[in-house]
Design a protein around this motif. Structure first.
Motif, PDB file in Angstrom:
ATOM      1  N   UNK B  99     -12.768  -8.988  12.548  1.00  0.00           N
ATOM      2  CA  UNK B  99     -12.397  -7.718  12.486  1.00  0.00           C
ATOM      3  C   UNK B  99     -11.466  -7.774  11.201  1.00  0.00           C
ATOM      4  N   UNK B 100     -11.835  -6.871  10.354  1.00  0.00           N
ATOM      5  CA  UNK B 100     -11.334  -6.774   8.802  1.00  0.00           C
ATOM      6  C   UNK B 100      -9.724  -6.116   9.050  1.00  0.00           C
ATOM      7  N   UNK B 101      -8.853  -6.655   8.330  1.00  0.00           N
ATOM      8  CA  UNK B 101      -7.568  -6.119   8.203  1.00  0.00           C
ATOM      9  C   UNK B 101      -7.821  -4.590   7.840  1.00  0.00           C
ATOM     10  N   UNK B 102      -8.578  -4.370   6.967  1.00  0.00           N
ATOM     11  CA  UNK B 102      -8.777  -3.212   6.086  1.00  0.00           C
ATOM     12  C   UNK B 102      -9.250  -2.116   7.067  1.00  0.00           C
ATOM     13  N   UNK B 103      -9.949  -2.436   8.250  1.00  0.00           N
ATOM     14  CA  UNK B 103     -10.173  -1.576   9.061  1.00  0.00           C
ATOM     15  C   UNK B 103      -9.133  -0.985  10.131  1.00  0.00           C
ATOM     16  N   UNK B 104      -8.121  -1.634   9.847  1.00  0.00           N
ATOM     17  CA  UNK B 104      -7.050  -1.078  10.834  1.00  0.00           C
ATOM     18  C   UNK B 104      -6.020  -0.227  10.251  1.00  0.00           C
ATOM     19  N   UNK B 105      -6.180   0.986  10.722  1.00  0.00           N
ATOM     20  CA  UNK B 105      -5.259   1.995  10.073  1.00  0.00           C
ATOM     21  C   UNK B 105      -4.087   1.799   9.884  1.00  0.00           C
ATOM     22  N   UNK B 106      -3.277   1.400  10.682  1.00  0.00           N
ATOM     23  CA  UNK B 106      -1.784   1.135  10.861  1.00  0.00           C
ATOM     24  C   UNK B 106      -1.178  -0.154   9.654  1.00  0.00           C
ATOM     25  N   UNK B 107      -2.345  -1.177   9.572  1.00  0.00           N
ATOM     26  CA  UNK B 107      -2.168  -2.114   8.575  1.00  0.00           C
ATOM     27  C   UNK B 107      -2.348  -1.594   7.227  1.00  0.00           C
ATOM     28  N   UNK B 108      -3.338  -0.688   7.062  1.00  0.00           N
ATOM     29  CA  UNK B 108      -3.570  -0.081   5.723  1.00  0.00           C
ATOM     30  C   UNK B 108      -2.462   0.702   5.298  1.00  0.00           C
ATOM     31  N   UNK B 109      -1.916   1.415   6.331  1.00  0.00           N
ATOM     32  CA  UNK B 109      -0.957   2.390   5.830  1.00  0.00           C
ATOM     33  C   UNK B 109       0.245   1.528   5.568  1.00  0.00           C
ATOM     34  N   UNK B 110       0.802   0.703   6.351  1.00  0.00           N
ATOM     35  CA  UNK B 110       1.865  -0.086   5.951  1.00  0.00           C
ATOM     36  C   UNK B 110       1.888  -0.897   4.734  1.00  0.00           C
ATOM     37  N   UNK B 111       0.373  -1.313   4.668  1.00  0.00           N
ATOM     38  CA  UNK B 111       0.199  -2.122   3.175  1.00  0.00           C
ATOM     39  C   UNK B 111       0.745  -1.439   1.864  1.00  0.00           C
ATOM     40  N   UNK B 112      -0.024   0.034   2.175  1.00  0.00           N
ATOM     41  CA  UNK B 112       0.282   0.870   0.977  1.00  0.00           C
ATOM     42  C   UNK B 112       1.726   1.327   0.734  1.00  0.00           C
ATOM     43  N   UNK B 113       2.356   1.485   1.831  1.00  0.00           N
ATOM     44  CA  UNK B 113       3.837   1.955   2.038  1.00  0.00           C
ATOM     45  C   UNK B 113       4.694   1.119   1.031  1.00  0.00           C
ATOM     46  N   UNK B 114       4.319  -0.268   1.447  1.00  0.00           N
ATOM     47  CA  UNK B 114       5.170  -1.332   0.943  1.00  0.00           C
ATOM     48  C   UNK B 114       4.615  -2.390  -0.052  1.00  0.00           C
ATOM     49  N   UNK B 115       3.516  -1.702  -0.697  1.00  0.00           N
ATOM     50  CA  UNK B 115       2.895  -2.354  -1.899  1.00  0.00           C
ATOM     51  C   UNK B 115       2.684  -3.887  -1.745  1.00  0.00           C
ATOM     52  N   UNK B 116       1.875  -3.949  -0.566  1.00  0.00           N
ATOM     53  CA  UNK B 116       1.349  -5.303  -0.186  1.00  0.00           C
ATOM     54  C   UNK B 116      -0.227  -5.385  -0.105  1.00  0.00           C
ATOM     55  N   UNK B 117      -0.688  -6.662  -0.331  1.00  0.00           N
ATOM     56  CA  UNK B 117      -2.170  -6.685  -0.206  1.00  0.00           C
ATOM     57  C   UNK B 117      -2.631  -7.270   1.337  1.00  0.00           C
ATOM     58  N   UNK B 118      -3.862  -6.840   1.398  1.00  0.00           N
ATOM     59  CA  UNK B 118      -4.399  -7.190   2.667  1.00  0.00           C
ATOM     60  C   UNK B 118      -5.670  -8.079   2.212  1.00  0.00           C
TER      61      UNK B 118
END
Lengths: 333, 333
Positions: B99-118
């Motif tokens: 299961x990809x991290x990039x398919x988890x909406x909450x992780x994608x949103x948090x990564x974008x908000x905080x400038x982090x990479x998945x």
């Protein structure tokens, strides 16, 4: 599955070479082609009846097949007008272009509105399994080559025609875009994810009648370092009972690799056969297909004769002299 | 490139086996692991310091690596809470989960908000080229196996450590998820599109110093029909100067293929070496790595000795007896 019959779209093809896919359909599935559609500046002509979309629809055409490469990697506005109109009239579209139909918003919209399908044959259409390596019923023949583009597809198509003409059960199994567009189905092996390559070929060549032959289109070459992994997956996923060795004898280097010298037919046999026997210990080489397009008739006959002597296998150029000898070998198994 | 150092997330691992990735990082890149983070019902323990996210951040950790397989193919809410908190604190996330991290909406949103990479290491991170088969500067060694999972990754890692310890220039080149997570970079070869497999390995092992060795992680086996195409692409894309033959002698059938008997080491050598020589005529087999985990010490030593006699190559179990002999062979080239 691409629904026949087809109207063949030649667009603004600069020459016949650009219309390779359409030529393949005309030659190998003439019953699938009701006619051709050409734009004003088209320099290709299949010798089929020129038809408008509506004429072709009246003749029963279900799919507009883009039988030509596009220029510059862009689907032009001139093409777009025809493609959208085709969808509005109920045609499916089928394409082997690098640019995918499904990435063109106007085509997607028209297809949805009119309930039509967009077939991009460069994209894998199914979720393929991991190969299980099990024996399947029925028989399989695989064309392997000393290089890429030596006539593997042509050989398998010619064998299918010859065998069907004799009343044998035979099915060409396409593994590349051109073959898929010609026959309407297959696996675009070069676009499959690595782990599923061999499984996609097992999926393509399932259990069948004991006297049925799958004639599997080869890809690449074990000696072509860019694509040898694809070839290897075909050899193990296809689990062939018979190998046809394909060769173009006038080539001085491997296609696209100027620093690689092509192997000979004996080297191909000695490399491919033991690898095939990992999956199917009973696999044998049953014939040789020589692409003699750059030889005179006398040269071709002499070369083929020398190959038969050297390898002790029947050899032919199926384009020039027919696939009879190759079919004989399979019939005798 | 996954940024070190790491905090290793063990989640709710039921046992140490589930934490295989984290164990690999601890063993092979201990300098990359500042500590471990375990949920209350975790049964794995790396022997590293247990740390909260904020403690690890203070110690300089840049990436939270998911070092454990998840249960049932779902990223649980218990994990989610930790992963989102990590992103909020500025951690990148790295994972080899299906299961990809990039398919988890909450992780994608948090990564974008905080400038982090998945980092999903099962997904190819680059557009790889088609292989060109050209000679590259520097030297390359590839581990090939009689079967899958016989110790090819371990062998290459152990050789890297041994060679670096001697002051030799050596780089482990990861071609699978575990290796990529351990070293922070590599090519997830089993997820690469067929046409680009060999090219991805050329990309992974570019020109280098003349006395530098790439130690390429092997995948699959030429004798494993499910994955042999991947192995073939490694052999031609890697263009190795040296092959290490890897074997697990107690196996009665190929992994996952109960109807296939594993080949012997001589058969592996005689199959792999001519294929490698298509790309690099100077390639030689330089050593044998035997996985003796199911043998007593005496059995292991006797078996290794018999292998050396049969193949006339240095042999060892690098886990049990060190990789010295394998490094000796490369040093002598």
């Amino acid at each position: 599955m691409i629904e026949p019959p087809y109207l063949l779209f030649l667009g603004d093809a600069p020459d016949m070479l650009a219309a390779k896919v359409a030529v393949g359909i005309r030659d190998w599935r003439p019953e699938s082609a009701v006619g051709q559609l050409r734009l004003p500046d088209c320099n290709a002509d299949l010798g089929l009846k020129d038809m408008s979309l509506s004429e072709a629809r009246e003749k029963g055409a279900r799919t507009l097949v883009i039988g030509v490469a596009n220029r510059g990697g862009v689907i032009s506005q001139a093409w777009k007008t025809v493609l959208v109109e085709a969808l509005e009239m109920g045609f499916d579209l089928a394409s082997g272009l690098h640019n995918l139909l499904r990435h063109e918003d106007d085509l997607v919209a028209a297809a949805q509105t009119h309930g039509c399908s967009l077939h991009d044959v460069r994209v894998a259409a199914a979720a393929y399994p991991i190969a299980n390596g099990k024996k399947r019923t029925g028989k399989r023949c695989l064309a392997v080559g000393t290089d890429c583009s030596v006539g593997k597809m042509y050989t398998a198509m010619a064998m299918e025609r010859e065998m069907r003409g004799r009343g044998m059960k035979a099915t060409f199994r396409a593994t590349g875009q051109t073959g898929i567009l010609i026959t309407g189905h297959g696996v675009p092996l070069d676009a499959v994810i690595a782990d599923f390559m061999a499984g996609s070929i097992e999926y393509l060549t399932p259990d069948n009648d004991p006297d049925h032959w799958d004639l599997i289109e080869g890809q690449g070459s074990l000696f072509h370092v860019s694509y040898s992994g694809v070839t290897m997956a075909l050899i193990h996923g296809g689990r062939p009972d018979a190998l046809i060795l394909c060769h173009e004898p006038t080539r001085s280097h491997m296609r696209g690799l100027p620093h690689y010298v092509p192997p000979g037919l004996a080297e191909l046999r000695d490399t491919a056969l033991p690898l095939a026997q990992v999956a199917n210990p009973a696999c044998v080489a049953t014939g040789v297909s020589v692409n003699t397009q750059h030889m005179s008739d006398d040269e071709a006959k002499a070369y083929i004769s020398s190959v038969e002597d050297e390898l002790n296998l029947p050899a032919t150029d199926p384009y020039r002299f027919g696939a009879g000898k190759l079919a004989d070998s399979l019939a005798a198994m």
